[in-house]
Design an enzyme around this catalytic site. Structure first.
Site, PDB file in Angstrom:
ATOM      1  N   CYS A  72     139.413  30.996 181.804  1.00 22.31           N
ATOM      2  CA  CYS A  72     139.166  30.101 180.805  1.00 22.31           C
ATOM      3  C   CYS A  72     137.678  30.815 180.172  1.00 22.31           C
ATOM      4  O   CYS A  72     136.590  30.976 180.710  1.00 22.31           O
ATOM      5  CB  CYS A  72     138.655  28.733 181.327  1.00 22.31           C
ATOM      6  SG  CYS A  72     137.682  27.712 180.173  1.00 22.31           S
ATOM      7  N   ASN A  74     135.892  30.092 177.151  1.00 28.54           N
ATOM      8  CA  ASN A  74     134.694  29.387 176.378  1.00 28.54           C
ATOM      9  C   ASN A  74     134.188  28.322 177.688  1.00 28.54           C
ATOM     10  O   ASN A  74     133.032  28.045 177.552  1.00 28.54           O
ATOM     11  CB  ASN A  74     135.163  28.152 175.679  1.00 28.54           C
ATOM     12  CG  ASN A  74     135.429  29.037 174.117  1.00 28.54           C
ATOM     13  OD1 ASN A  74     134.680  29.892 173.646  1.00 28.54           O
ATOM     14  ND2 ASN A  74     136.968  28.759 173.687  1.00 28.54           N
ATOM     15  N   HIS A 162     148.849  35.026 176.913  1.00 36.53           N
ATOM     16  CA  HIS A 162     148.882  35.003 175.690  1.00 36.53           C
ATOM     17  C   HIS A 162     150.215  35.412 174.869  1.00 36.53           C
ATOM     18  O   HIS A 162     150.201  36.728 175.128  1.00 36.53           O
ATOM     19  CB  HIS A 162     147.489  35.358 175.233  1.00 36.53           C
ATOM     20  CG  HIS A 162     146.324  34.529 175.651  1.00 36.53           C
ATOM     21  ND1 HIS A 162     145.784  33.329 175.070  1.00 36.53           N
ATOM     22  CD2 HIS A 162     145.657  34.826 176.797  1.00 36.53           C
ATOM     23  CE1 HIS A 162     144.866  33.225 176.211  1.00 36.53           C
ATOM     24  NE2 HIS A 162     144.673  33.867 176.989  1.00 36.53           N
ATOM     25  N   GLU A 211     147.019  26.059 172.368  1.00 34.64           N
ATOM     26  CA  GLU A 211     146.777  26.166 173.718  1.00 34.64           C
ATOM     27  C   GLU A 211     148.033  25.828 174.829  1.00 34.64           C
ATOM     28  O   GLU A 211     148.297  24.597 174.531  1.00 34.64           O
ATOM     29  CB  GLU A 211     145.394  25.809 174.374  1.00 34.64           C
ATOM     30  CG  GLU A 211     144.295  26.617 173.865  1.00 34.64           C
ATOM     31  CD  GLU A 211     143.089  26.624 174.544  1.00 34.64           C
ATOM     32  OE1 GLU A 211     143.119  26.376 175.802  1.00 34.64           O
ATOM     33  OE2 GLU A 211     142.011  26.496 174.005  1.00 34.64           O
ATOM     34  N   ARG A 212     148.243  26.521 176.001  1.00 38.39           N
ATOM     35  CA  ARG A 212     148.957  25.870 176.803  1.00 38.39           C
ATOM     36  C   ARG A 212     148.271  24.803 177.501  1.00 38.39           C
ATOM     37  O   ARG A 212     147.292  24.977 177.768  1.00 38.39           O
ATOM     38  CB  ARG A 212     149.330  27.192 177.888  1.00 38.39           C
ATOM     39  CG  ARG A 212     150.074  26.539 179.178  1.00 38.39           C
ATOM     40  CD  ARG A 212     150.196  27.847 180.177  1.00 38.39           C
ATOM     41  NE  ARG A 212     148.972  28.264 180.589  1.00 38.39           N
ATOM     42  CZ  ARG A 212     148.653  28.983 181.582  1.00 38.39           C
ATOM     43  NH1 ARG A 212     150.068  29.514 182.182  1.00 38.39           N
ATOM     44  NH2 ARG A 212     147.702  29.312 182.025  1.00 38.39           N
ATOM     45  N   CYS A 220     139.221  29.412 171.645  1.00 36.05           N
ATOM     46  CA  CYS A 220     139.782  29.992 172.999  1.00 36.05           C
ATOM     47  C   CYS A 220     139.417  31.295 173.362  1.00 36.05           C
ATOM     48  O   CYS A 220     139.634  32.044 172.543  1.00 36.05           O
ATOM     49  CB  CYS A 220     141.633  29.753 173.041  1.00 36.05           C
ATOM     50  SG  CYS A 220     142.227  30.094 174.371  1.00 36.05           S
ATOM     51  N   GLY A 221     138.426  31.288 174.248  1.00 33.80           N
ATOM     52  CA  GLY A 221     137.776  32.515 174.566  1.00 33.80           C
ATOM     53  C   GLY A 221     138.885  33.555 175.079  1.00 33.80           C
ATOM     54  O   GLY A 221     138.846  34.545 174.740  1.00 33.80           O
ATOM     55  N   THR A 222     139.726  32.994 175.947  1.00 30.66           N
ATOM     56  CA  THR A 222     140.728  34.060 176.423  1.00 30.66           C
ATOM     57  C   THR A 222     141.666  34.640 175.343  1.00 30.66           C
ATOM     58  O   THR A 222     141.970  35.839 175.377  1.00 30.66           O
ATOM     59  CB  THR A 222     141.369  33.493 177.913  1.00 30.66           C
ATOM     60  OG1 THR A 222     141.866  32.026 177.208  1.00 30.66           O
ATOM     61  CG2 THR A 222     140.476  33.351 179.143  1.00 30.66           C
ATOM     62  N   GLY A 223     141.856  33.559 174.406  1.00 29.42           N
ATOM     63  CA  GLY A 223     142.783  33.956 173.453  1.00 29.42           C
ATOM     64  C   GLY A 223     142.223  34.960 172.507  1.00 29.42           C
ATOM     65  O   GLY A 223     142.865  35.739 171.740  1.00 29.42           O
TER      66      GLY A 223
HETATM   67  O1  ZDP Z   1     145.796  29.274 179.835  1.00 29.82           O
HETATM   68  C1  ZDP Z   1     145.657  28.123 179.461  1.00 29.82           C
HETATM   69  O2  ZDP Z   1     146.213  27.030 180.138  1.00 29.82           O
HETATM   70  C2  ZDP Z   1     144.422  27.761 178.585  1.00 29.82           C
HETATM   71  N1  ZDP Z   1     144.753  26.260 177.989  1.00 29.82           N
HETATM   72  C3  ZDP Z   1     143.225  27.587 179.573  1.00 29.82           C
HETATM   73  C4  ZDP Z   1     142.010  27.124 178.801  1.00 29.82           C
HETATM   74  C5  ZDP Z   1     141.302  28.543 177.700  1.00 29.82           C
HETATM   75  C6  ZDP Z   1     140.235  27.909 177.107  1.00 29.82           C
HETATM   76  N2  ZDP Z   1     140.504  27.480 176.010  1.00 29.82           N
HETATM   77  C7  ZDP Z   1     139.660  29.390 177.007  1.00 29.82           C
HETATM   78  O3  ZDP Z   1     138.538  29.426 176.150  1.00 29.82           O
HETATM   79  O4  ZDP Z   1     139.785  30.564 177.301  1.00 29.82           O
HETATM   80  C8  ZDP Z   1     139.211  27.486 178.048  1.00 29.82           C
END
Ligand code: ZDP
Length: 278
Positions: A72, A74, A162, A211-212, A220-223
């Site tokens: 995650c 953020n 992603h 988001e999943r 979404c930070g990872t996004g």
């Molecule tokens: O991979 C997932 O199921 C995401 N929904 C996790 C949360 C990702 C997040 N929004 C982010 O910022 O990377 C916290």
């Protein structure tokens, strides 16, 4: 139970301290209720944080549907600020144990307060089976058939999966309709986060996310990290760009020397409180 509400660009979390990584198991059954914006506290996710035996701290996240993702972005900025301002950390560099492995945020101070956090998000995962994604071959410009038409997607994992689609006009994308179908597409055995991206320049991207396990969120930070990597792989961006999200901007760099992705952005407090789980 005591909690602190925090957010990173409007992607909001309930932060709860637990005594151990294992103790956080007890939070998962409550995630849906606590994240409900009408009957609970309200958030995109529930985050457990505490002291770790090997790293400075651990972080576990549960999506608002109760599922536990690997990582995650953020959220890790929020727990970095939380741990620093709790006095748990010496210096500005923090090591964090996550389900995706170790991650390394660095708090950036102005007048002694955390103004932003730069996170080493690790190396992007581009092997199809590790994303995970069905089939063989490249993860770039992959045709994806849905009931709503044909998509050309690029898949990247930042510890969590992603699926990125580049579009000409981000405002014309039915995020919920397309996102919810692609999230659950058979191509992605662990489901996937779904990003739609409009390229403004080689250093400026607009991204919207489904988001999943959480649906549409403001950021979404990872996004955003996966988006930058996908844009480079499609020769649409340089290795450093601003990603504009509904909740604000993240600076993302895919470092060409160490192959690691760095994300810089804010982490803010909203309120603290207590809630009776029973
Ligand atoms: O991979 C997932 O199921 C995401 N929904 C996790 C949360 C990702 C997040 N929004 C982010 O910022 O990377 C916290």
């Amino acid at each position: 139970m005591e909690f602190v509400k925090m957010h990173g660009l409007g992607n909001d979390f309930i932060i709860v301290e637990t005594d151990s990584w294992k103790d956080a198991d007890q939070l998962q059954p409550h995630a849906q209720y606590l994240c409900d914006r009408h009957t609970g506290i309200g958030a995109d996710g529930l985050v457990a944080v505490g002291h770790d035996e090997k790293m400075d701290i651990f972080m576990r996240i549960f999506n608002s549907d109760g599922s536990e993702p690997e990582m995650c972005g953020n959220g890790i900025r929020c727990v970095a600020r939380y741990a620093y301002e709790k006095g748990w950390i010496e210096g500005e560099n923090i090591s964090v144990r996550t389900l995706a492995g170790a991650r390394y945020p660095q708090v950036e101070l102005i007048d002694g307060r955390v103004a932003s956090v730069c996170v080493d998000m690790g190396q992007p995962v581009l092997e199809r089976q590790l994303i995970p994604m069905q089939g063989e071959g490249s993860i770039v410009k992959v045709p994806l058939t849905t009931s709503q038409g044909e998509f050309e997607i690029t898949a990247v994992s930042m510890g969590n999966p992603h699926c990125i689609t580049f579009v000409n006009d981000i405002n014309s994308v039915p995020i919920a309709a397309w996102g919810s179908e692609i999230e659950n597409h058979a191509m992605f055995p662990a489901k996937t986060n779904v990003e739609f991206v409009q390229v403004l320049s080689r250093n400026e991207l607009i991204m919207r996310v489904w988001e999943r396990g959480a649906g549409i969120t403001l950021a979404c930070g990872t996004g955003a990290c996966a988006t930058l990597v996908a844009a480079v792989l499609n020769d649409l961006s340089d290795h450093k760009a601003i990603v504009h999200l509904l909740g604000g901007d993240l600076l993302i760099e895919w470092n060409e020397e160490d192959n690691r992705v760095y994300m810089t952005g804010p982490a803010q407090y909203v309120f603290s409180g207590t809630i009776d789980l029973d």
